[in-house]
Design a protein around this motif. Structure first.
Motif: not given
Lengths: 299, 299, 299
Positions: C207, B30-37, C72, B39-40, C60, B59, C76, C58
């Motif tokens: 979040y 549920d992280f979305g793709l807007e940030d780098g989570a 970002r 990708s990490a 975005e 995501h 990462v 990303t």
């Protein structure tokens, strides 16, 4: 002579050089990425062969918008190597009598798609080598026959993957498609005296740049050069939506932040933008046949 | 005899045949793709082995919505081959005492997840072979012990990648999980006399189609056939939200653009749609246990 | 001696062991995924070599927001292995005189980017080994010289892919970049007496968690321990936007659903959240230099 056997074995065992040549399988759809539909298609493809390389054009095509899809495909296809298999699923007629086809272009690209016009622009740009109709008795995910609403997964992803993995040849897709493919009516830009006329096929959505179908070469024919001023009008049908003079710029940086410009976009077509702004939002510009653009030198 | 050495060397040097079998590692969050989570997490997985193939379910799960996540996983899992490792991180309890587990199903799929119910539906559909608890003393990204809030990266992606790359066996994940997994309460659809009753687990978001939990086989048991008219009601708890008669159609194309229909979706469940329209938006239909659907033949 | 030829052939033919080492090529941009721009870049990269593995940070990033992009990338980069090539295209100055560079860090990562500050934070965190300027006479997609507005595709993707596929060495990117790279002014968090002061570089968007630049170690220096209460203020320039007392928690689960907390995020910085809520939306908190945070022990 005595080295023949090991060399032979070697060539059988070591398929790695061929691996370099594995074709890309590139998906496009109007499914979005919120649910699992795209993932189910990729799972089907990966189950066909763990070696094919899987990518995307976009899955954010406006639902059922074949015109937009045709433009996105055209924006992208030529940057992928020969042999790439595109699977395009914008399919308002899923389950109907519409045919399923694979186009092989003269450039060596493949397009797996419902026969609904999505490939009009790539067919024109890359040339039609041959079109075949998918024989679903042979090219359909085993066990999926009772599902009628997800041909993207059950027919197109499966067939595209088998073609990309060379499990089947192009000929094994099915018989040659003898009838004419469905084609979109695509307006053509023209010069009339001192005026260049065209339309707006798509936006560069993210930045609000307005992309026209007026090519770089038509602009050159008018002998317009960077630094010249252009008079631009945009009509939606007969209603004037924008009228203004903009510099014809080499790059965005030629004008100040917040100022409008005309330029040649990455598809080599004339476009309108505001440097670090949003031309389309500012002037409420849309896309489609009814959106007409004309250009002339400013007086 | 004299060919033995080259053949031996050949089999040592050429690991390419095994490469075909590399397992897919498929992420959901549920992280979305807007940030780098995301990708990490993929970087951690790729650091474990450059050979595993990395994919996504989605995501865009609504944050913390385990019910939705369970349905998305169920929609997708069976289309990926045996051996695929799913890493699912919908984790409202990150850092709490909730356990981290890996489910191996009878179908040979693996699910790496917090023990919070996300795998209820795939466990039912694919069968539970065994569940193990992740031993974080062994299966945790080296150097990450001081971070408590990103187990997706530090524990789940790392463990999933090691399992997919066969750096560890399923047994090396950790000890067998002896207690019961957390399971969501999943309502079951039923026939009562002439009425079929079920609920709405998820929408086909992009198109606004309403997916129910009423299976194709229940519909068949009622002897409803394509072309029949169905009387449909949708209640949100006790409030009537929709009542109407719709044709039970084979495909969308069986009704005109803009008209409603009932059909069997790609998960083989009864669904409601408007051809090229948005049923859910038009009638403001939502999802979850309180959304109840009933079907009967129209009179 | 007689085995020499087959062994030699074997080592030529079997490139698979080296294949393990293929570098990842990781893209970041502000293009979004709605159109085909990202796909065109990946097509260019895949055309360079079918062996490189292609991923994303990303796409975005807020258009033209270099500050956000820098954060970002920093979030990462260190999770990807040594040798990874990042291609970052946030490029408000495309077509201008801004330079195109490749940074090699002491950690062995590569960053292909316009020289506009995007790599400020990774340069600080990973150390500058060397910077080279891209020589576009050699490192530009053949045939693309007439396009001035899509360097992401024509220069950066192409150069990044050639570096990742080892078609060119780092030295062959172009001459050493002797001038100073553009660097963003990055505010530093500090302790003043009993008060910790910092700012808000980015949000954990999905979040609504508020991430500060106040490191874990500064918090430790103040001898704040999990369970302590902290007094927090947030100012936008001189306007107070939030003031409150929050527990300094080990994990989200230490407070009830709906309650605020302070915690150390996955980058090991102090952050503010509401358990399963949205701190940023609730208090309308933004990001950037003008957003200042101060912490002290509650009285």
């Amino acid at each position: 002579m005595k080295y023949l056997i090991p060399i032979l074995l070697l060539s059988l065992a070591c398929s790695s050089p061929k691996e370099d040549n594995h074709r890309a399988l590139v998906f496009m759809s109007d499914f979005g990425l919120e649910d699992g539909a795209v993932s189910a298609m990729k799972g089907v493809a990966f189950s066909v062969s763990g070696k094919i390389r899987i990518f995307d054009v976009t899955h954010e095509i406006t639902p059922f918008n074949i015109y937009e899809a045709a433009n996105r495909l055209q924006q992208v296809a030529r940057y992928w190597p020969k042999g790439t298999v595109f699977v395009s699923i914008i399919d308002p007629g899923v389950g109907s009598a519409r045919k399923s086809i694979v186009l092989k272009t003269k450039s060596g690209h493949y397009f797996v798609t419902p026969d609904n016009g999505t490939i009009t622009l790539v067919a024109d740009a890359l040339g039609v080598e041959q079109v075949r109709e998918i024989d679903e008795t042979r090219n359909r995910l085993p066990g999926s026959a009772s599902s009628y609403t997800f041909h993207g997964r059950d027919v197109y992803a499966y067939t595209g993957a088998r073609l990309a993995a060379e499990v089947i040849t192009f000929e094994e897709v099915g018989p040659e498609f003898k009838q004419d493919m469905v084609r979109l009516k695509i307006p053509v830009a023209r010069i009339n005296g001192n005026v260049l006329s065209g339309m707006i096929p798509v936006l560069d959505v993210r930045y609000g740049n307005v992309w026209t179908n007026i090519s770089d070469s038509l602009v050159k024919e008018m002998q317009v050069k960077p630094g010249d001023k252009l008079h631009v009008t945009i009509h939606q049908d007969s209603v004037l939506r924008y009228e203004g003079d903009v510099p014809y710029a080499h790059t965005f940086d030629d004008v100040k932040v917040g100022e409008p410009l005309g330029y040649i976009n990455s598809l080599m077509n004339f476009s309108l933008a505001i440097n670090q702004g949003d031309f389309a939002a500012r002037h409420q510009i849309g896309t489609g046949e009814q959106w007409k653009v004309s250009l002339s030198r400013s007086k």
